[in-house]
Write an enzyme that holds these catalytic residues in place. Structure first.
Site, PDB file in Angstrom:
ATOM      1  CB  THR A  70      -0.924  -0.027   1.193  1.00 47.49           C
ATOM      2  OG1 THR A  70      -1.841  -1.179   1.258  1.00 47.49           O
ATOM      3  CG2 THR A  70      -1.789   1.205   1.178  1.00 47.49           C
ATOM      4  CG  ASN A 147      -6.268  -8.167  -5.539  1.00 47.76           C
ATOM      5  OD1 ASN A 147      -5.998  -7.748  -6.508  1.00 47.76           O
ATOM      6  ND2 ASN A 147      -7.208  -7.790  -4.602  1.00 47.76           N
ATOM      7  CD  GLN A 175      -2.390 -11.506  -4.540  1.00 43.69           C
ATOM      8  OE1 GLN A 175      -2.020 -12.531  -4.332  1.00 43.69           O
ATOM      9  NE2 GLN A 175      -2.895 -10.695  -3.302  1.00 43.69           N
ATOM     10  CB  ALA A 195       7.237  -9.850   3.202  1.00 45.53           C
ATOM     11  CG  HIS A 196       1.198  -9.746   3.879  1.00 45.29           C
ATOM     12  ND1 HIS A 196      -0.204  -9.818   3.906  1.00 45.29           N
ATOM     13  CD2 HIS A 196       1.291  -8.538   3.071  1.00 45.29           C
ATOM     14  CE1 HIS A 196      -0.674  -8.834   3.297  1.00 45.29           C
ATOM     15  NE2 HIS A 196      -0.001  -7.990   2.754  1.00 45.29           N
ATOM     16  CB  CYS A 322      -8.870  -4.097   0.791  1.00 45.08           C
ATOM     17  SG  CYS A 322      -7.077  -4.449   0.963  1.00 45.08           S
TER      18      CYS A 322
HETATM   19  N1  PLP Z   1      -1.922  -4.819  -4.208  1.00 50.11           N
HETATM   20  C1  PLP Z   1      -2.163  -6.205  -4.157  1.00 50.11           C
HETATM   21  C2  PLP Z   1      -2.564  -6.797  -5.641  1.00 50.11           C
HETATM   22  C3  PLP Z   1      -2.644  -6.647  -3.004  1.00 50.11           C
HETATM   23  O1  PLP Z   1      -3.146  -7.970  -3.146  1.00 50.11           O
HETATM   24  C4  PLP Z   1      -2.627  -6.358  -1.895  1.00 50.11           C
HETATM   25  C5  PLP Z   1      -3.081  -6.849  -0.575  1.00 50.11           C
HETATM   26  O2  PLP Z   1      -4.139  -7.349  -0.548  1.00 50.11           O
HETATM   27  C6  PLP Z   1      -1.801  -4.909  -1.908  1.00 50.11           C
HETATM   28  C7  PLP Z   1      -1.490  -4.337  -2.920  1.00 50.11           C
HETATM   29  C8  PLP Z   1      -1.688  -4.281  -0.594  1.00 50.11           C
HETATM   30  O3  PLP Z   1      -0.518  -4.820   0.162  1.00 50.11           O
HETATM   31  P1  PLP Z   1      -0.254  -4.481   1.540  1.00 50.11           P
HETATM   32  O4  PLP Z   1      -1.128  -5.260   2.248  1.00 50.11           O
HETATM   33  O5  PLP Z   1       1.107  -5.046   1.892  1.00 50.11           O
HETATM   34  O6  PLP Z   1      -0.316  -3.091   1.706  1.00 50.11           O
END
Ligand code: PLP
Length: 380
Positions: A70, A147, A175, A195-196, A322
């Site tokens: 993000t 995602n 992803q 990373a997660h 989200c």
């Molecule tokens: N971009 C994509 C394609 C995602 O799937 C996600 C998380 O769901 C994000 C960005 C956001 O990542 P983060 O949780 O590390 O902020």
């Protein structure tokens, strides 16, 4: 609980936990400090930077550590908001993650134009080439893989087109990284990762920027990350991220993902057979090996599937993490032409490296059972 929500977040793998603990115990210094404790921390950071640069195929100095994707994605839109002219546009795909979509809209309003996607969720290449014939956006942003649907975008081709028109290209590879071979990503202008999604800790990621270029900082303060991102780096979770990526890169180099793709494909075939009326979103285009986005024949309110499967011991999702909780249809599905009522029946199953063939089979059985329950409830 059998976990089918890896696209939301993946469990932290043993190697990542060990790396975190090791660095936390042995490397307590601030990487910006001059003393030995600081130097030890800065060596860990430099090593992680070099390894990531090697995986991506870019220069280590082009990598900026962030708190996740993000932040990385907001850095990109923010940078262009600060550097482009008042009338300049940016173009992003209609299926971007909200952190790209919403930040682009926040900074650019109507000047953030959405590149349409086809019914299968792939960006409309004719739109891109057609529009580029007489306009030059300040940036084109198309994610590497979605995602919600797992649909893989032709990011290499889009990059080549952008290069020909000298337009910077940005891809959210969150992803894609840790699931697919990374070759070619380092050649793109901007690439983000977290990373997660591949077994590292939550709250850490990175942004790759163009070689020898700077970026307008989003966070101001100390001179960390070459002045591009202020704030003391979390050395231990960065080391843990690289430990996770190393394992994933090895698995991918051994082509272990291909077998997992076969398990997923078999599941889809069996699902279509067992529950007539089901359809797979993005079935006709390349997709990540772990993701199934299924339009189910029953269940008008999307939570019905998630709640019932949860009770049956399966963690699944209705869309991106989200948007969970919102009753609005996903913007990704809407962009693909899926009607609002249908979108409520879409369930996402996202497997991980730890998912077994038996897990897929168990999921299928549970789906058949839940379908029966929903059908019964409707008939009653
Ligand atoms: N971009 C994509 C394609 C995602 O799937 C996600 C998380 O769901 C994000 C960005 C956001 O990542 P983060 O949780 O590390 O902020």
């Amino acid at each position: 609980m059998i976990y089918f929500d890896y696209n939301a977040t993946a469990p932290v793998m043993r190697e990542a936990r060990e790396a975190w603990l090791n660095v936390t115990e042995k490397t307590g210094g601030n990487p910006s400090s001059m003393h030995q404790a600081g130097t030890r921390a800065s060596i860990v950071l430099a090593d992680a930077r070099e390894r990531l640069a090697e995986y991506l195929g870019c220069h280590p100095m082009d990598i900026i550590w962030t708190s996740g994707a993000t932040e990385a994605n907001n850095m990109v839109t923010h940078h262009f908001a600060k550097t482009l002219g008042e009338k300049d546009e940016i173009w992003i795909s209609a299926s971007e993650h909200p952190c790209v979509h919403d930040s682009a809209k926040y900074y650019f309003g109507k000047r953030a134009r959405l590149i349409p996607v086809t019914r299968d969720g792939v960006v409309d290449m004719d739109w891109i080439t057609g529009e580029l014939a007489d306009k030059r956006p300040g940036l084109v942003g198309v994610m590497a893989a979605n995602n919600e649907t797992g649909v893989i975008q032709p990011w290499r081709e889009i990059h080549s087109i952008c290069q020909a028109y000298e337009v910077p290209f940005f891809t959210d590879a969150v992803q894609f990284i840790g699931k697919m071979p990374l070759k070619g990503l380092g050649a793109l202008d901007f690439v983000s990762g977290a990373a997660h999604k591949f077994g590292g800790p939550r709250g850490v990621g990175f942004l790759k920027i163009p070689h020898r270029k700077s970026i307008t900082p989003l966070l101001h303060g100390g001179k960390q990350e070459g002045g591009k991102r202020a704030g003391t780096e979390n050395v231990a979770i960065i080391a843990a991220m690289l430990a996770a990526l190393e394992v994933r890169e090895k698995q991918i180099s051994q082509s272990l993902h291909l077998l997992r793709g076969v398990w997923r494909d078999n599941f889809e075939l069996e699902l279509l057979r067992a529950l007539p009326g089901t359809s797979i979103i993005g079935a006709n285009v390349p997709r990540l090996w772990n993701t199934v986005s299924a339009l189910m024949p029953e269940g008008d309110r999307k939570h019905q599937w998630v709640v019932r499967l949860d009770k049956a011991g399966f963690a699944v999702s209705t869309g991106s993490a989200c948007t969970t909780g919102k009753e609005e249809p996903s913007h990704v599905l809407s962009a693909m032409g899926v009607k609002a009522a249908q979108a409520m029946r879409v369930v996402r199953f996202s497997a991980g490296w730890e998912t077994t063939e038996t897990d897929w089979e168990a999921l299928l059985k549970a789906l058949v059972k839940v379908q029966g329950e929903l059908h019964h409830t409707k008939a009653a």
